[in-house]
Design an enzyme around this catalytic site. Structure first.
Site, PDB file in Angstrom:
ATOM      1  N   SER A  71       1.261  -1.214   0.186  1.00  0.00           N
ATOM      2  CA  SER A  71      -0.010  -0.268   0.051  1.00  0.00           C
ATOM      3  C   SER A  71       0.858   1.245   0.564  1.00  0.00           C
ATOM      4  CB  SER A  71      -0.833  -0.703   1.401  1.00  0.00           C
ATOM      5  OG  SER A  71      -0.209   0.085   2.454  1.00  0.00           O
ATOM      6  N   ASP A 125      11.233  -0.208  -1.940  1.00  0.00           N
ATOM      7  CA  ASP A 125       9.436  -0.652  -1.654  1.00  0.00           C
ATOM      8  C   ASP A 125       9.356  -0.858   0.363  1.00  0.00           C
ATOM      9  OD1 ASP A 125       7.927  -3.129  -1.050  1.00  0.00           O
ATOM     10  OD2 ASP A 125       9.825  -4.390  -2.115  1.00  0.00           O
ATOM     11  N   ASP A 128       6.990  -4.414   6.749  1.00  0.00           N
ATOM     12  CA  ASP A 128       5.910  -5.004   7.247  1.00  0.00           C
ATOM     13  C   ASP A 128       6.686  -4.173   9.502  1.00  0.00           C
ATOM     14  OD1 ASP A 128       3.917  -5.648   5.434  1.00  0.00           O
ATOM     15  OD2 ASP A 128       5.458  -7.521   6.169  1.00  0.00           O
ATOM     16  N   LYS A 138       9.293  -8.381   5.627  1.00  0.00           N
ATOM     17  CA  LYS A 138       8.113  -8.203   4.526  1.00  0.00           C
ATOM     18  C   LYS A 138       7.861  -9.519   3.887  1.00  0.00           C
ATOM     19  CE  LYS A 138      10.353  -6.161   1.306  1.00  0.00           C
ATOM     20  NZ  LYS A 138       8.852  -5.129   0.853  1.00  0.00           N
ATOM     21  N   GLY A 139       6.372  -9.367   3.273  1.00  0.00           N
ATOM     22  CA  GLY A 139       6.472 -10.279   2.785  1.00  0.00           C
ATOM     23  C   GLY A 139       4.850 -10.631   3.085  1.00  0.00           C
ATOM     24  N   GLU A 147      10.185  -9.296  -4.769  1.00  0.00           N
ATOM     25  CA  GLU A 147      10.647  -7.985  -3.857  1.00  0.00           C
ATOM     26  C   GLU A 147      12.253  -8.529  -3.394  1.00  0.00           C
ATOM     27  OE1 GLU A 147       7.007  -6.664  -1.630  1.00  0.00           O
ATOM     28  OE2 GLU A 147       7.950  -7.899  -0.231  1.00  0.00           O
TER      29      GLU A 147
END
Length: 276
Positions: A71, A125, A128, A138-139, A147
């Site tokens: 997002s 990028d 999280d 991440k993921g 990524e």
């Protein structure tokens, strides 16, 4: 006929009932929704500020850019498209997912791939969660493998996030576990191997609007490993990747150069890669 005492008691009950209904009518049912709406707006503004800071500070003419997923990256691509148009920049974009590819095309940017551009100047990028050493989880969106490939072939990897992702140690804010992409036939033994060696529990990520598990852009499954203690993340990342059937982990270790956090007060906080 009711006595005066009975009439008074009845009137009292009516007043209490009317007062209760009055209170219920006046209590705004949308108050929590309004707070939630303001919170979402604040979060989106924070994402936008972080994204704009990264694009303004790290994008130059004649660059090959890696475009992340999620997002927050939406704001970065929109700002990038604005700069390309206003400044007539020559920018080539390499996507890290189907979503990133669509964002690049929808915003009129130049799409390419690693076959034609195997070296990137900058990759931008989201994350999280980010700890003090700039280790990332991440993921959450399921795109971790591509990524990591895009970020790994960039000279500079820049991360953008809102204030909710800023932690001192991994697991402090992000409670959904570390995503691990796995070959479908091996998800059960991998889950057992993770729990046996590292503790915690690894759960197969299930889809929300379809029956069955989430399937990545690569046709694989995702495990979310909910660890129960802090590990040496560099060692854990290497060890997990050695388990047969593991494709990639959502641990991004020693990759990010700088992280921009959009904060609640409208400012942007920058966390640099520590010098050891």
């Amino acid at each position: 006929m009711r006595s005066r005492g009975q009439r008074a008691a009845l009137l009292c009950r009516r007043l209490v009932a009317e007062g209760t209904r009055h209170v219920h009518r006046r209590a705004p049912r949308c108050s929590s929704q309004s707070i939630s709406g303001r919170s979402r707006a604040m979060t989106e503004e924070a994402k936008k500020r972080a994204a704009w800071a990264a694009v303004n500070n790290h994008v130059q003419n004649n660059q090959v850019l890696g475009i992340g997923s999620g997002s927050t990256i939406v704001h970065a691509v929109q700002k990038l498209a604005e700069r390309v148009k206003q400044e007539d920049l020559n920018i080539v974009c390499i996507p890290s997912s189907f979503q990133a590819r669509q964002l690049i095309l929808q915003n009129g940017l130049t799409l390419s791939d690693l076959d034609r551009h195997p070296e990137l100047n900058v990759a931008i990028d989201g994350a999280d969660e980010v700890d003090l050493d700039l280790n990332l989880i991440k993921g959450g969106g399921g795109c971790l493998t591509q990524e990591k490939i895009v970020a790994g072939y960039a000279k500079s990897f820049i991360v953008i996030a809102d204030y909710r992702k800023k932690s001192e140690s991994l697991g402090e804010q992000w409670k959904k576990g570390i995503p691990i992409e796995v070959i479908p036939m091996a998800y059960v033994p991998i889950s057992r191997a993770l729990a046996k060696r590292f503790g915690g529990v690894a759960e197969l990520r299930m889809a929300v609007n379809k029956a069955g598990p989430v399937v990545t852009d690569n046709g694989n499954f995702l495990l979310d490993w909910k660890f129960d203690k802090v590990h040496n993340w560099r060692e854990a990342n290497v060890a997990i990747k050695m388990i047969p059937g593991v494709v990639e982990t959502g641990l991004f270790i020693d990759m990010a150069e700088r992280v921009y956090f959009g904060m609640e007060d409208g400012s942007v906080s920058v966390r640099e890669k520590p010098v050891h």
